[in-house]
Design a protein around this motif. Structure first.
Motif, PDB file in Angstrom:
ATOM      1  N   ALA A   1      18.043   0.003  -8.793  1.00  0.00           N
ATOM      2  CA  ALA A   1      17.497   0.170  -7.446  1.00  0.00           C
ATOM      3  C   ALA A   1      16.100   0.776  -7.471  1.00  0.00           C
ATOM      4  O   ALA A   1      15.574   1.159  -6.437  1.00  0.00           O
ATOM      5  N   VAL A   2      15.474   0.864  -8.634  1.00  0.00           N
ATOM      6  CA  VAL A   2      14.126   1.404  -8.761  1.00  0.00           C
ATOM      7  C   VAL A   2      13.168   0.254  -9.033  1.00  0.00           C
ATOM      8  O   VAL A   2      13.351  -0.505  -9.985  1.00  0.00           O
ATOM      9  N   LEU A   3      12.155   0.120  -8.183  1.00  0.00           N
ATOM     10  CA  LEU A   3      11.147  -0.925  -8.373  1.00  0.00           C
ATOM     11  C   LEU A   3      10.058  -0.414  -9.297  1.00  0.00           C
ATOM     12  O   LEU A   3       9.575   0.715  -9.141  1.00  0.00           O
ATOM     13  N   ARG A   4       9.641  -1.215 -10.252  1.00  0.00           N
ATOM     14  CA  ARG A   4       8.516  -0.886 -11.122  1.00  0.00           C
ATOM     15  C   ARG A   4       7.258  -1.446 -10.502  1.00  0.00           C
ATOM     16  O   ARG A   4       7.236  -2.606 -10.050  1.00  0.00           O
ATOM     17  N   VAL A   5       6.201  -0.634 -10.462  1.00  0.00           N
ATOM     18  CA  VAL A   5       4.942  -1.055  -9.852  1.00  0.00           C
ATOM     19  C   VAL A   5       3.802  -0.827 -10.823  1.00  0.00           C
ATOM     20  O   VAL A   5       3.887  -0.031 -11.755  1.00  0.00           O
ATOM     21  N   GLU A   6       2.702  -1.533 -10.552  1.00  0.00           N
ATOM     22  CA  GLU A   6       1.461  -1.339 -11.302  1.00  0.00           C
ATOM     23  C   GLU A   6       0.330  -1.289 -10.304  1.00  0.00           C
ATOM     24  O   GLU A   6       0.410  -1.872  -9.222  1.00  0.00           O
ATOM     25  N   ALA A   7      -0.736  -0.588 -10.663  1.00  0.00           N
ATOM     26  CA  ALA A   7      -1.908  -0.485  -9.789  1.00  0.00           C
ATOM     27  C   ALA A   7      -2.650  -1.822  -9.759  1.00  0.00           C
ATOM     28  O   ALA A   7      -2.695  -2.540 -10.751  1.00  0.00           O
ATOM     29  N   ILE A   8      -3.226  -2.112  -8.601  1.00  0.00           N
ATOM     30  CA  ILE A   8      -4.045  -3.333  -8.469  1.00  0.00           C
ATOM     31  C   ILE A   8      -5.497  -2.926  -8.477  1.00  0.00           C
ATOM     32  O   ILE A   8      -5.917  -2.036  -7.797  1.00  0.00           O
TER      33      ILE A   8
ATOM     34  N   VAL B   1       0.857  -1.177   0.000  1.00  0.00           N
ATOM     35  CA  VAL B   1       0.000   0.000   0.000  1.00  0.00           C
ATOM     36  C   VAL B   1       0.896   1.229   0.000  1.00  0.00           C
ATOM     37  O   VAL B   1       1.836   1.321   0.804  1.00  0.00           O
ATOM     38  N   LEU B   2       0.595   2.170  -0.896  1.00  0.00           N
ATOM     39  CA  LEU B   2       1.396   3.384  -0.989  1.00  0.00           C
ATOM     40  C   LEU B   2       1.164   4.265   0.232  1.00  0.00           C
ATOM     41  O   LEU B   2       0.024   4.579   0.575  1.00  0.00           O
ATOM     42  N   GLU B   3       2.237   4.659   0.886  1.00  0.00           N
ATOM     43  CA  GLU B   3       2.141   5.620   1.983  1.00  0.00           C
ATOM     44  C   GLU B   3       2.271   7.036   1.448  1.00  0.00           C
ATOM     45  O   GLU B   3       1.808   7.986   2.076  1.00  0.00           O
ATOM     46  N   GLN B   4       2.934   7.164   0.300  1.00  0.00           N
ATOM     47  CA  GLN B   4       3.105   8.449  -0.370  1.00  0.00           C
ATOM     48  C   GLN B   4       2.613   8.282  -1.806  1.00  0.00           C
ATOM     49  O   GLN B   4       2.711   7.194  -2.378  1.00  0.00           O
ATOM     50  N   PRO B   5       2.117   9.331  -2.427  1.00  0.00           N
ATOM     51  CA  PRO B   5       1.626   9.199  -3.811  1.00  0.00           C
ATOM     52  C   PRO B   5       2.771   9.051  -4.806  1.00  0.00           C
ATOM     53  O   PRO B   5       3.905   9.434  -4.536  1.00  0.00           O
ATOM     54  N   ILE B   6       2.440   8.467  -5.942  1.00  0.00           N
ATOM     55  CA  ILE B   6       3.381   8.442  -7.065  1.00  0.00           C
ATOM     56  C   ILE B   6       3.020   9.643  -7.938  1.00  0.00           C
ATOM     57  O   ILE B   6       1.899   9.752  -8.420  1.00  0.00           O
ATOM     58  N   ALA B   7       3.970  10.540  -8.105  1.00  0.00           N
ATOM     59  CA  ALA B   7       3.730  11.753  -8.899  1.00  0.00           C
ATOM     60  C   ALA B   7       4.843  11.876  -9.929  1.00  0.00           C
ATOM     61  O   ALA B   7       6.013  11.687  -9.606  1.00  0.00           O
ATOM     62  N   GLY B   8       4.467  12.192 -11.149  1.00  0.00           N
ATOM     63  CA  GLY B   8       5.461  12.323 -12.214  1.00  0.00           C
ATOM     64  C   GLY B   8       6.123  11.003 -12.557  1.00  0.00           C
ATOM     65  O   GLY B   8       7.229  10.969 -13.080  1.00  0.00           O
ATOM     66  N   GLY B   9       5.441   9.900 -12.230  1.00  0.00           N
ATOM     67  CA  GLY B   9       5.964   8.580 -12.562  1.00  0.00           C
ATOM     68  C   GLY B   9       6.876   7.978 -11.511  1.00  0.00           C
ATOM     69  O   GLY B   9       7.289   6.830 -11.641  1.00  0.00           O
ATOM     70  N   PHE B  10       7.194   8.735 -10.447  1.00  0.00           N
ATOM     71  CA  PHE B  10       8.101   8.223  -9.406  1.00  0.00           C
ATOM     72  C   PHE B  10       7.549   8.496  -8.021  1.00  0.00           C
ATOM     73  O   PHE B  10       6.808   9.457  -7.805  1.00  0.00           O
ATOM     74  N   GLY B  11       7.919   7.627  -7.097  1.00  0.00           N
ATOM     75  CA  GLY B  11       7.521   7.792  -5.703  1.00  0.00           C
ATOM     76  C   GLY B  11       8.434   6.976  -4.816  1.00  0.00           C
ATOM     77  O   GLY B  11       9.495   6.504  -5.250  1.00  0.00           O
TER      78      GLY B  11
ATOM     79  N   ARG C   1      12.784   3.550  -4.095  1.00  0.00           N
ATOM     80  CA  ARG C   1      12.248   4.435  -5.123  1.00  0.00           C
ATOM     81  C   ARG C   1      11.433   3.558  -6.058  1.00  0.00           C
ATOM     82  O   ARG C   1      11.856   2.457  -6.425  1.00  0.00           O
ATOM     83  N   ILE C   2      10.258   4.013  -6.437  1.00  0.00           N
ATOM     84  CA  ILE C   2       9.387   3.230  -7.300  1.00  0.00           C
ATOM     85  C   ILE C   2       9.027   4.042  -8.541  1.00  0.00           C
ATOM     86  O   ILE C   2       9.027   5.274  -8.520  1.00  0.00           O
ATOM     87  N   ALA C   3       8.733   3.329  -9.606  1.00  0.00           N
ATOM     88  CA  ALA C   3       8.306   3.954 -10.862  1.00  0.00           C
ATOM     89  C   ALA C   3       7.025   3.280 -11.311  1.00  0.00           C
ATOM     90  O   ALA C   3       6.898   2.047 -11.237  1.00  0.00           O
TER      91      ALA C   3
END
Length: 140
Positions: free
Chosen positions: A133-140, A93-103, A113-115
């Motif tokens: 070191a950047v994890l790629r994520v997708e919405a569920i 669960v995101l604790e902070q928003p993803i903005a501009g493709g990164f969070g 760091r996530i993208a």
């Protein structure tokens, strides 16, 4: 002069202990085998060098083919030096928003760091891969 080949082969084998890499091992073996062949059948120097070269090339080629065909050996920690890969497939669960493709996302004791697509805080995501070191994520 068969003993010259055997001694040279032993020296190359000893050098393999000091200079790792594997190729001196096969040169040493080729030298010893050449020495044994010359011990049994005396032959001229040019032919001895040819035999040494052929044996060395065949041994190195066979070794590299065999090593490439072997499956990777098992380990008790398959993600050693690949920390990001251990999270692939996990949900969070995101604790902070993803903005501009990164969070940023806290996993365990590390903030990663996530993208991914822009998403608000509180949204569930699945980790699909990593780029360094950047994890790629997708919405569920």
């Amino acid at each position: 002069m068969p003993w010259a080949w055997v001694i040279a082969g032993l020296v190359l084998l000893a050098l393999e202990l000091v200079v790792p890499g594997g190729f001196l091992l096969w040169l040493g073996v080729a030298g010893i085998v050449t020495g044994l062949i010359v011990l049994v059948e005396p032959i001229s120097w040019p032919l001895q060098w040819l035999i040494f070269g052929v044996i060395a090339l065949v041994a190195i080629f066979a070794w590299t083919r065999w090593m490439k065909s072997r499956p990777a050996s098992g380990t008790d920690n398959p993600y050693l030096n690949r920390r990001a890969d251990r999270f692939i497939g996990q949900e969070a669960v995101l604790e902070q928003p993803i903005a501009g493709g990164f969070g940023r996302l806290a996993l365990g004791d590390t903030v990663w760091r996530i993208a991914g697509p822009d998403l608000p805080a509180g949204h569930r995501v699945r980790i699909t891969g990593s780029d360094g070191a950047v994890l790629r994520v997708e919405a569920i």
